[in-house]
Design a protein around this motif. Structure first.
Motif, PDB file in Angstrom:
ATOM      1  N   VAL A 134       1.197  -0.913   0.010  1.00  0.00           N
ATOM      2  CA  VAL A 134       0.098   0.206  -0.631  1.00  0.00           C
ATOM      3  C   VAL A 134       0.731   1.009   0.296  1.00  0.00           C
ATOM      4  O   VAL A 134       1.598   1.247   0.411  1.00  0.00           O
ATOM      5  CB  VAL A 134      -0.852   0.040   0.928  1.00  0.00           C
ATOM      6  N   LEU A 135       0.576   2.298  -1.463  1.00  0.00           N
ATOM      7  CA  LEU A 135       1.409   3.503  -1.109  1.00  0.00           C
ATOM      8  C   LEU A 135       0.903   4.467  -0.681  1.00  0.00           C
ATOM      9  O   LEU A 135       1.012   5.523  -0.429  1.00  0.00           O
ATOM     10  CB  LEU A 135       1.672   3.350  -2.472  1.00  0.00           C
ATOM     11  N   HIS A 136      -0.661   4.593  -0.575  1.00  0.00           N
ATOM     12  CA  HIS A 136      -1.238   5.512  -0.252  1.00  0.00           C
ATOM     13  C   HIS A 136      -3.079   5.360  -0.079  1.00  0.00           C
ATOM     14  O   HIS A 136      -3.464   4.306  -1.079  1.00  0.00           O
ATOM     15  CB  HIS A 136      -1.299   7.118  -1.319  1.00  0.00           C
ATOM     16  N   ALA A 137      -3.615   5.557   1.208  1.00  0.00           N
ATOM     17  CA  ALA A 137      -4.952   5.178   0.833  1.00  0.00           C
ATOM     18  C   ALA A 137      -5.379   6.978   1.342  1.00  0.00           C
ATOM     19  O   ALA A 137      -5.253   7.994   2.391  1.00  0.00           O
ATOM     20  CB  ALA A 137      -5.289   5.092   1.822  1.00  0.00           C
ATOM     21  N   ARG A 138      -7.001   7.769   0.740  1.00  0.00           N
ATOM     22  CA  ARG A 138      -7.497   8.671   0.962  1.00  0.00           C
ATOM     23  C   ARG A 138      -9.231   8.460   0.911  1.00  0.00           C
ATOM     24  O   ARG A 138      -9.037   7.244   0.233  1.00  0.00           O
ATOM     25  CB  ARG A 138      -6.430   9.789   0.011  1.00  0.00           C
ATOM     26  N   ALA A 139      -9.903   9.179   1.607  1.00  0.00           N
ATOM     27  CA  ALA A 139     -11.235   9.122   1.808  1.00  0.00           C
ATOM     28  C   ALA A 139     -11.525   9.664   0.627  1.00  0.00           C
ATOM     29  O   ALA A 139     -10.746  10.428  -0.347  1.00  0.00           O
ATOM     30  CB  ALA A 139     -11.312  10.372   2.797  1.00  0.00           C
ATOM     31  N   TRP A 140     -12.719   8.607  -0.079  1.00  0.00           N
ATOM     32  CA  TRP A 140     -13.432   9.068  -0.958  1.00  0.00           C
ATOM     33  C   TRP A 140     -14.602   9.206  -0.453  1.00  0.00           C
ATOM     34  O   TRP A 140     -15.297   7.983  -0.146  1.00  0.00           O
ATOM     35  CB  TRP A 140     -12.845   7.613  -2.359  1.00  0.00           C
ATOM     36  N   ARG A 141     -15.705  10.078  -1.274  1.00  0.00           N
ATOM     37  CA  ARG A 141     -17.168   9.874  -0.690  1.00  0.00           C
ATOM     38  C   ARG A 141     -17.220   9.773   1.159  1.00  0.00           C
ATOM     39  O   ARG A 141     -16.288  10.117   1.435  1.00  0.00           O
ATOM     40  CB  ARG A 141     -18.025   9.200  -0.786  1.00  0.00           C
ATOM     41  N   GLU A 142     -17.985   9.463   1.565  1.00  0.00           N
ATOM     42  CA  GLU A 142     -18.537   8.882   2.498  1.00  0.00           C
ATOM     43  C   GLU A 142     -17.591   7.707   3.557  1.00  0.00           C
ATOM     44  O   GLU A 142     -17.570   8.587   4.487  1.00  0.00           O
ATOM     45  CB  GLU A 142     -19.379   9.339   3.682  1.00  0.00           C
ATOM     46  N   THR A 143     -17.602   6.792   2.801  1.00  0.00           N
ATOM     47  CA  THR A 143     -17.438   5.626   3.449  1.00  0.00           C
ATOM     48  C   THR A 143     -16.225   4.175   2.874  1.00  0.00           C
ATOM     49  O   THR A 143     -16.625   3.601   3.047  1.00  0.00           O
ATOM     50  CB  THR A 143     -18.623   4.699   3.709  1.00  0.00           C
ATOM     51  N   SER A 144     -16.272   5.515   1.894  1.00  0.00           N
ATOM     52  CA  SER A 144     -15.440   4.719   0.752  1.00  0.00           C
ATOM     53  C   SER A 144     -13.288   5.021   1.094  1.00  0.00           C
ATOM     54  O   SER A 144     -13.618   5.704   1.426  1.00  0.00           O
ATOM     55  CB  SER A 144     -15.438   4.570  -0.815  1.00  0.00           C
ATOM     56  N   LEU A 145     -13.131   4.648   0.474  1.00  0.00           N
ATOM     57  CA  LEU A 145     -11.004   5.266   0.276  1.00  0.00           C
ATOM     58  C   LEU A 145     -10.951   4.535  -1.486  1.00  0.00           C
ATOM     59  O   LEU A 145     -11.358   3.918  -2.215  1.00  0.00           O
ATOM     60  CB  LEU A 145     -10.540   4.337   1.231  1.00  0.00           C
TER      61      LEU A 145
ATOM     62  N   GLN B  82      -3.415   0.835   5.428  1.00  0.00           N
ATOM     63  CA  GLN B  82      -2.390   1.341   5.475  1.00  0.00           C
ATOM     64  C   GLN B  82      -0.980   1.796   4.312  1.00  0.00           C
ATOM     65  O   GLN B  82      -0.430   0.293   3.963  1.00  0.00           O
ATOM     66  CB  GLN B  82      -1.684   1.115   7.243  1.00  0.00           C
ATOM     67  N   PRO B  83      -0.328   2.467   4.435  1.00  0.00           N
ATOM     68  CA  PRO B  83       0.849   2.691   3.906  1.00  0.00           C
ATOM     69  C   PRO B  83       1.393   2.060   4.817  1.00  0.00           C
ATOM     70  O   PRO B  83       2.146   2.115   5.215  1.00  0.00           O
ATOM     71  CB  PRO B  83       0.680   4.403   4.155  1.00  0.00           C
ATOM     72  N   LEU B  84       2.774   1.717   3.365  1.00  0.00           N
ATOM     73  CA  LEU B  84       3.827   0.714   3.585  1.00  0.00           C
ATOM     74  C   LEU B  84       3.029  -0.832   4.187  1.00  0.00           C
ATOM     75  O   LEU B  84       4.232  -1.082   4.355  1.00  0.00           O
ATOM     76  CB  LEU B  84       4.270   1.417   4.655  1.00  0.00           C
TER      77      LEU B  84
ATOM     78  N   TYR C  95       8.516   9.901   2.415  1.00  0.00           N
ATOM     79  CA  TYR C  95       8.493  10.072   0.870  1.00  0.00           C
ATOM     80  C   TYR C  95       9.015   8.584  -0.269  1.00  0.00           C
ATOM     81  O   TYR C  95       9.086   9.088  -1.374  1.00  0.00           O
ATOM     82  CB  TYR C  95      10.786  10.893   1.565  1.00  0.00           C
ATOM     83  N   VAL C  96      10.014   8.159   0.642  1.00  0.00           N
ATOM     84  CA  VAL C  96       9.367   6.607  -0.472  1.00  0.00           C
ATOM     85  C   VAL C  96       8.129   5.752  -0.624  1.00  0.00           C
ATOM     86  O   VAL C  96       7.774   5.731  -1.866  1.00  0.00           O
ATOM     87  CB  VAL C  96      10.396   5.513   0.035  1.00  0.00           C
ATOM     88  N   ASN C  97       7.342   6.602  -0.072  1.00  0.00           N
ATOM     89  CA  ASN C  97       6.092   6.365  -0.908  1.00  0.00           C
ATOM     90  C   ASN C  97       5.370   7.181  -2.217  1.00  0.00           C
ATOM     91  O   ASN C  97       4.934   7.384  -2.948  1.00  0.00           O
ATOM     92  CB  ASN C  97       4.693   5.902   0.187  1.00  0.00           C
ATOM     93  N   GLU C  98       5.544   8.176  -1.236  1.00  0.00           N
ATOM     94  CA  GLU C  98       5.092   9.584  -2.369  1.00  0.00           C
ATOM     95  C   GLU C  98       5.660   9.238  -3.424  1.00  0.00           C
ATOM     96  O   GLU C  98       5.579   9.796  -4.652  1.00  0.00           O
ATOM     97  CB  GLU C  98       5.280  11.331  -1.713  1.00  0.00           C
ATOM     98  N   LEU C  99       6.774   9.444  -3.654  1.00  0.00           N
ATOM     99  CA  LEU C  99       8.436   9.278  -4.778  1.00  0.00           C
ATOM    100  C   LEU C  99       7.210   8.438  -5.656  1.00  0.00           C
ATOM    101  O   LEU C  99       7.386   7.557  -6.983  1.00  0.00           O
ATOM    102  CB  LEU C  99       9.839   8.835  -4.277  1.00  0.00           C
ATOM    103  N   THR C 100       7.619   6.881  -4.689  1.00  0.00           N
ATOM    104  CA  THR C 100       7.039   6.614  -6.161  1.00  0.00           C
ATOM    105  C   THR C 100       5.940   5.891  -6.468  1.00  0.00           C
ATOM    106  O   THR C 100       4.899   5.812  -7.329  1.00  0.00           O
ATOM    107  CB  THR C 100       6.670   4.707  -5.260  1.00  0.00           C
TER     108      THR C 100
END
Length: 256
Positions: free
Chosen positions: A10-21, A53-55, A93-98
């Motif tokens: 997992v590199l990144h996770a962010r909220a999408w709408r009310e109940t999703s990622l 979760q990232p990483l 940094y590693v996750n964002e660069l990737t």
């Protein structure tokens, strides 16, 4: 396309709408994949949240529909890393660069292996700066834009006593730099480039000399995009200099 038991990080996770990622995952066989995880957000903690979760190393099932795939199931492949301080910043940094440089849905087995190695090193006692320089090298090599680190762009052997600027398109260029000149900061020592080629730790000065030239190469490939982690590290450095009167770095300084 349906993915079953696909390994990934997992590199990144962010909220999408009310109940999703919206989750970005690096896989070996399919490169970077965007996953839509429905119904994992909300008042009641969903069992999938811990695995996203990232990483985190995971295995997942998904159904691909265009650019995004719908996540069906996921589970953690290991206990994950609990990083704090400089190691956590280095992981960011590693996750964002990737995330910024790895193309979507293009198999990247070499990059997948390089990510697995740096992830392990971030959780170990290895010097963070050396771990990051090795990953930057491996990332560039995996994407096909790396260099023959033991020779310059003209095919001449690297001189360990010389200094080199890294031309993103040409490779290392030997520089004649006055010892007191500020441009010295933008050049890597030949000793450090040879150490990078041999995958052995360079001397302290040489390791520090790799940071800025490699950043300039990465910035070239990032184009107009600027990493938030670079801005964060610069702001943190200014705070530390004001606090201490000079720039100080601990044994586990990120070096990013």
């Amino acid at each position: 396309m349906r993915l079953i038991g696909e390994p990934g990080f997992v590199l990144h996770a962010r909220a999408w709408r009310e109940t999703s990622l919206l989750v970005e995952v690096l896989t070996e066989g399919h490169g970077r994949i965007g996953l839509l995880a429905r119904g994992v957000q909300g008042g009641k903690r969903h069992p999938l949240r811990a695995a996203l979760q990232p990483l985190q190393a995971i295995r997942f099932d998904a159904v691909s529909r265009g650019e995004l795939a719908r996540l069906v199931a996921a589970e953690a492949s290991d206990a994950g890393l609990r990083l704090t301080g400089d190691a956590a910043l280095a992981a960011f940094y590693v996750n964002e660069l990737t995330l910024q440089l790895a193309p979507r849905q293009v198999p990247q087995p070499e990059l997948f292996d390089a990510y697995a190695r740096v992830r392990h090193r971030l959780g170990s006692s290895d010097p963070l700066a050396w771990s990051l320089r090795r990953y930057e090298r491996d990332l560039l090599d995996a994407l096909g834009v790396g260099f023959e680190w033991h020779c310059d762009g003209d095919g001449q052997p690297i001189d360990p006593a010389a200094r080199y600027r890294l031309d993103p398109e040409h490779g290392p260029r030997r520089q004649v730099v006055d010892r007191g000149h500020s441009d010295r900061q933008g050049t890597a020592t030949g000793e450090a480039l040879l150490a990078l080629a041999a995958d052995r730790p360079p001397q302290r000065e040489g390791l520090a000399s790799l940071r800025r030239p490699l950043r300039e190469v990465l910035a070239h490939h990032l184009g107009p995009r600027r990493l938030r982690s670079w801005t964060l590290f610069e702001e943190l450095g200014r705070v530390l200099r004001r606090s201490n009167g000079e720039s100080q770095a601990g044994s586990r300084s990120t070096g990013a």
